[in-house]
Design a protein around this motif. Structure first.
Motif, PDB file in Angstrom:
ATOM      1  N   LEU A   9      -2.267  16.469 -22.915  1.00 42.61           N
ATOM      2  CA  LEU A   9      -2.374  15.345 -23.473  1.00 42.61           C
ATOM      3  C   LEU A   9      -1.312  15.352 -24.587  1.00 42.61           C
ATOM      4  N   TYR A  10      -1.107  13.960 -25.128  1.00 43.59           N
ATOM      5  CA  TYR A  10      -0.070  13.632 -26.219  1.00 43.59           C
ATOM      6  C   TYR A  10       1.022  14.437 -26.145  1.00 43.59           C
ATOM      7  N   SER A  11       1.709  14.252 -24.772  1.00 50.56           N
ATOM      8  CA  SER A  11       2.586  15.378 -24.565  1.00 50.56           C
ATOM      9  C   SER A  11       3.996  15.187 -25.159  1.00 50.56           C
ATOM     10  N   GLY A  12       4.432  14.051 -25.890  1.00 46.78           N
ATOM     11  CA  GLY A  12       5.745  14.091 -26.704  1.00 46.78           C
ATOM     12  C   GLY A  12       6.804  14.530 -25.850  1.00 46.78           C
ATOM     13  N   ILE A  13       7.826  15.459 -26.219  1.00 51.42           N
ATOM     14  CA  ILE A  13       8.788  15.770 -25.509  1.00 51.42           C
ATOM     15  C   ILE A  13       8.443  17.176 -24.760  1.00 51.42           C
ATOM     16  N   GLY A  14       7.171  17.279 -24.694  1.00 44.87           N
ATOM     17  CA  GLY A  14       6.811  18.392 -23.792  1.00 44.87           C
ATOM     18  C   GLY A  14       6.952  19.808 -24.253  1.00 44.87           C
ATOM     19  N   GLY A  15       6.699  19.947 -25.705  1.00 42.72           N
ATOM     20  CA  GLY A  15       6.550  21.236 -26.145  1.00 42.72           C
ATOM     21  C   GLY A  15       5.509  22.277 -25.483  1.00 42.72           C
ATOM     22  N   MET A  16       4.284  21.409 -25.109  1.00 39.66           N
ATOM     23  CA  MET A  16       3.379  22.419 -24.640  1.00 39.66           C
ATOM     24  C   MET A  16       3.607  22.634 -23.205  1.00 39.66           C
ATOM     25  N   ILE A  33       0.357  13.053 -20.507  1.00 40.32           N
ATOM     26  CA  ILE A  33       0.046  11.610 -20.999  1.00 40.32           C
ATOM     27  C   ILE A  33       0.506  11.327 -22.528  1.00 40.32           C
ATOM     28  N   ASP A  34       1.280  10.159 -22.628  1.00 38.26           N
ATOM     29  CA  ASP A  34       1.796   9.909 -24.021  1.00 38.26           C
ATOM     30  C   ASP A  34       2.056   8.452 -23.889  1.00 38.26           C
ATOM     31  N   ILE A  35       2.022   7.612 -25.229  1.00 39.10           N
ATOM     32  CA  ILE A  35       2.437   6.267 -25.228  1.00 39.10           C
ATOM     33  C   ILE A  35       3.819   5.838 -25.870  1.00 39.10           C
ATOM     34  N   ASN A  36       4.554   6.938 -26.420  1.00 36.77           N
ATOM     35  CA  ASN A  36       5.649   6.975 -27.060  1.00 36.77           C
ATOM     36  C   ASN A  36       6.916   6.781 -26.132  1.00 36.77           C
ATOM     37  N   THR A  37       7.489   5.699 -25.858  1.00 31.52           N
ATOM     38  CA  THR A  37       8.659   5.598 -24.927  1.00 31.52           C
ATOM     39  C   THR A  37       9.782   6.540 -24.921  1.00 31.52           C
ATOM     40  N   LYS A  55       0.392   5.792 -20.895  1.00 34.88           N
ATOM     41  CA  LYS A  55      -0.827   5.038 -20.932  1.00 34.88           C
ATOM     42  C   LYS A  55      -1.408   5.496 -22.496  1.00 34.88           C
ATOM     43  N   THR A  56      -2.657   4.720 -22.977  1.00 40.36           N
ATOM     44  CA  THR A  56      -3.198   5.342 -24.026  1.00 40.36           C
ATOM     45  C   THR A  56      -4.296   6.027 -23.493  1.00 40.36           C
ATOM     46  N   ILE A  57      -4.504   7.284 -24.258  1.00 39.04           N
ATOM     47  CA  ILE A  57      -5.576   8.107 -23.589  1.00 39.04           C
ATOM     48  C   ILE A  57      -6.918   7.646 -23.485  1.00 39.04           C
ATOM     49  N   GLU A  58      -7.159   6.926 -24.619  1.00 40.34           N
ATOM     50  CA  GLU A  58      -8.631   6.115 -24.629  1.00 40.34           C
ATOM     51  C   GLU A  58      -8.943   5.039 -23.645  1.00 40.34           C
ATOM     52  N   GLY A  59      -7.507   4.660 -22.833  1.00 37.50           N
ATOM     53  CA  GLY A  59      -7.709   3.659 -21.935  1.00 37.50           C
ATOM     54  C   GLY A  59      -7.912   4.159 -20.309  1.00 37.50           C
ATOM     55  N   MET A  75      -3.202  20.090 -26.001  1.00 41.79           N
ATOM     56  CA  MET A  75      -3.268  18.852 -26.850  1.00 41.79           C
ATOM     57  C   MET A  75      -2.700  18.924 -28.099  1.00 41.79           C
ATOM     58  N   SER A  76      -1.970  18.140 -28.623  1.00 43.14           N
ATOM     59  CA  SER A  76      -1.638  17.906 -29.891  1.00 43.14           C
ATOM     60  C   SER A  76      -2.161  16.585 -30.424  1.00 43.14           C
ATOM     61  N   PRO A  77      -3.228  16.307 -30.977  1.00 41.32           N
ATOM     62  CA  PRO A  77      -3.537  14.801 -31.279  1.00 41.32           C
ATOM     63  C   PRO A  77      -2.908  14.416 -32.586  1.00 41.32           C
ATOM     64  N   GLY A 404      10.727  16.515 -34.692  1.00 44.65           N
ATOM     65  CA  GLY A 404       9.811  16.777 -35.823  1.00 44.65           C
ATOM     66  C   GLY A 404       8.302  16.557 -35.508  1.00 44.65           C
ATOM     67  N   ASN A 405       8.062  15.962 -34.503  1.00 42.57           N
ATOM     68  CA  ASN A 405       6.704  15.747 -33.966  1.00 42.57           C
ATOM     69  C   ASN A 405       6.127  16.692 -33.172  1.00 42.57           C
ATOM     70  N   SER A 406       7.241  17.578 -32.567  1.00 42.72           N
ATOM     71  CA  SER A 406       6.617  18.674 -31.603  1.00 42.72           C
ATOM     72  C   SER A 406       6.277  19.904 -32.332  1.00 42.72           C
ATOM     73  N   LEU A 407       6.162  20.949 -31.424  1.00 45.49           N
ATOM     74  CA  LEU A 407       5.827  22.216 -32.113  1.00 45.49           C
ATOM     75  C   LEU A 407       6.588  23.314 -31.577  1.00 45.49           C
TER      76      LEU A 407
HETATM   77  N1  SAH Z   1       3.169  18.228 -28.568  1.00 48.24           N
HETATM   78  C1  SAH Z   1       4.158  16.904 -28.558  1.00 48.24           C
HETATM   79  C2  SAH Z   1       3.866  16.087 -29.760  1.00 48.24           C
HETATM   80  C3  SAH Z   1       2.600  15.481 -30.167  1.00 48.24           C
HETATM   81  S1  SAH Z   1       2.900  14.401 -31.360  1.00 48.24           S
HETATM   82  C4  SAH Z   1       5.436  17.345 -28.484  1.00 48.24           C
HETATM   83  O1  SAH Z   1       5.564  18.543 -27.838  1.00 48.24           O
HETATM   84  O2  SAH Z   1       6.291  16.733 -28.671  1.00 48.24           O
HETATM   85  C5  SAH Z   1       1.346  13.267 -31.000  1.00 48.24           C
HETATM   86  C6  SAH Z   1       1.851  12.390 -29.791  1.00 48.24           C
HETATM   87  O3  SAH Z   1       0.707  11.656 -29.388  1.00 48.24           O
HETATM   88  C7  SAH Z   1       2.923  11.315 -29.729  1.00 48.24           C
HETATM   89  O4  SAH Z   1       3.917  11.498 -29.270  1.00 48.24           O
HETATM   90  C8  SAH Z   1       2.289   9.713 -29.920  1.00 48.24           C
HETATM   91  O5  SAH Z   1       3.090   9.064 -29.163  1.00 48.24           O
HETATM   92  C9  SAH Z   1       1.134  10.409 -28.902  1.00 48.24           C
HETATM   93  N2  SAH Z   1      -0.122   9.442 -29.232  1.00 48.24           N
HETATM   94  C10 SAH Z   1      -0.552   9.186 -30.165  1.00 48.24           C
HETATM   95  N3  SAH Z   1      -1.854   8.253 -30.071  1.00 48.24           N
HETATM   96  C11 SAH Z   1      -1.926   8.208 -28.485  1.00 48.24           C
HETATM   97  C12 SAH Z   1      -2.767   7.502 -27.587  1.00 48.24           C
HETATM   98  N4  SAH Z   1      -3.861   6.881 -28.113  1.00 48.24           N
HETATM   99  N5  SAH Z   1      -2.540   7.860 -26.371  1.00 48.24           N
HETATM  100  C13 SAH Z   1      -1.462   8.541 -25.777  1.00 48.24           C
HETATM  101  N6  SAH Z   1      -0.772   9.239 -26.480  1.00 48.24           N
HETATM  102  C14 SAH Z   1      -0.812   8.938 -28.088  1.00 48.24           C
END
Ligand code: SAH
Length: 421
Positions: A9-16, A33-37, A55-59, A75-77, A404-407
């Protein structure tokens, strides 16, 4: 071990995802799952075979999650609601909504995942969101551990102190007991999340009542944990003292030497650079081709305005500060810069700066050949493997922002090993 089905969840660039690979655990990401294009574009480039849901997770409906039949959640919320410099909106921040949805969903899944790993910023440990997370996990029959860890603990010369929680389904928990507490946890999460206005009070409550559960005990997985510098040590249980109660010695230490740096700062940096358990920055640098360097140099305008605020490191250093998503765009507190020319002494350049004209100042500072770390170098310091690539068309600033958002991949991979061991 059987192949673990992983939901990212919140996969970003795939650090996890990289951490999972690095851990050696036989695993397979069944959905990311992530919404950032931009982040999704990078993820897809590196993991073309992984189903990526934009998609948004809550959707996403419970049923769709059930169909994935996963054994592990990584997950990284979003961390903005919990950062110390932010407004700390916690569970009342709209960006926490999706996480509350995940907590509401968990007890209702047909089959609970065996493993969960969550990453967040320092500050999360005293949030109401963490309180809800812990309640939900306990209610569902998980045992869990929490950590504050920085990459220096695994010998990487970069600070990135983060909160981690790993949770495992307790096998001793009977199915009957589990279903009872699950329904209880469900209703509690719902009613607490509804009372958003109470977040402040809940956060205070969580600070006083739950800090004893935060345990830090990692000698095997993080051999250098105890040796990390003091700023890297977990500070969960010791709120910092306001300036008014500083001792005389501390005040003296706090006097600015040069470059807005105090004696205490200088001493801390010196001892970090002498810690042989941490590798040198030069191990993480790209071989520079002629001309490459130029595009990463700090422009004169930036040098003139911000020189005193820069965190400067040399290739032989064993430290650097956390790279944030503003790196390359903002200067203060976004990450270290590298001194390209080490023949010139930094101290000598800064010593006379306030007595010379602006033009002379720039000339002096240019001698140091200060440059930004390249995105590849930042990725190296964050433990990404060489196979990680940015697709064409993603700008340098976008690369810094998503990194910078990753891990830190190595830190998470060690925690995963601990989780499944
Ligand atoms: N672990 C990830 C980064 C997580 S940063 C990595 O390795 O890159 C948090 C991510 O949550 C962001 O990419 C953001 O786009 C995503 N995000 C935030 N709110 C979201 C939502 N409601 N549904 C899906 N993704 C969401």
């Amino acid at each position: 071990m059987e192949c673990v089905r992983v939901l990212e969840l919140y996969s970003g660039i795939g650090g996890m995802h990289y951490a999972l690979k690095e851990s050696g655990i036989p695993g397979h990401v069944v959905a990311a799952i992530d919404i950032n294009t931009t982040a999704n574009q990078i993820y897809r480039h590196n993991f073309p075979d992984t189903p990526l849901w934009n998609k948004t997770i809550e959707g996403i409906a419970l049923d769709d999650f059930n169909k994935l039949s996963f054994d592990m959640i990584l997950m990284s919320p979003p961390c903005q609601p919990f950062t110390r410099i932010g407004l700390q909106g916690d569970i009342s921040d709209p960006r926490t909504k999706s996480f509350l949805y995940v907590l509401d969903l968990l007890p209702r899944l047909h089959r609970l995942p065996r493993f969960i790993l969550l990453e967040n910023v320092k500050g999360f440990e005293s949030s109401a969101a963490r309180e809800l997370l812990v309640k939900t996990l306990t209610g569902c029959g998980y045992s869990f551990q929490e950590f504050m860890v920085s990459p220096t603990s695994v010998g990487i010369p970069n600070s990135r102190l983060r909160y981690f929680l790993i949770a495992k389904m307790s096998t001793s928990f009977s199915t009957q007991a589990r279903s009872e507490v699950r329904s209880q946890a469900r209703s509690e999460v719902r009613s607490q999340a509804r009372s958003e206005g109470m977040s402040q009070a809940m956060s205070q409550h969580s600070q006083s009542s739950t800090s004893d559960r935060v345990c830090i005990q990692l000698p095997d997985v993080f051999p250098h944990f105890a040796e990390a510098d003091s700023s890297e040590q977990p500070t969960v249980l010791s709120p910092t003292c306001p300036g008014s109660c500083q001792s005389e010695e501390e005040v003296r230490e706090g006097q600015v030497l040069y470059k807005l740096e105090t004696a205490a700062d200088a001493q801390r940096k010196r001892s970090q650079n002498q810690d042989l358990s941490i590798r040198q920055i030069q191990d993480f640098l790209e071989p520079q081709r002629e001309g490459d360097l130029e595009q990463h140099l700090l422009p004169p305008r930036t040098l003139l305005r911000y020189a005193l605020l820069l965190d400067i490191v040399q290739p032989t250093c064993r430290r650097s500060v956390c790279f944030t998503k503003g790196y390359g765009r903002y200067v203060e507190g976004t990450g270290s810069v590298l001194q390209g020319c080490t023949e010139t002494q930094m101290e000598s350049v800064f010593a006379g700066l306030d007595q010379v004209s602006e033009e002379e100042k720039v000339q002096q500072l240019l001698k140091l050949k200060l440059r930004y770390f390249t995105p590849r170098e930042v990725a190296n310091l964050m433990g990404f493997p060489q196979s990680f690539m940015f697709p064409e068309g993603v700008s340098t600033l976008q690369q810094y922002r998503t990194l910078g958002n990753s891990l830190n991949v190595v830190v998470v991979s060690r925690l995963l090993q601990l989780l499944v061991s």
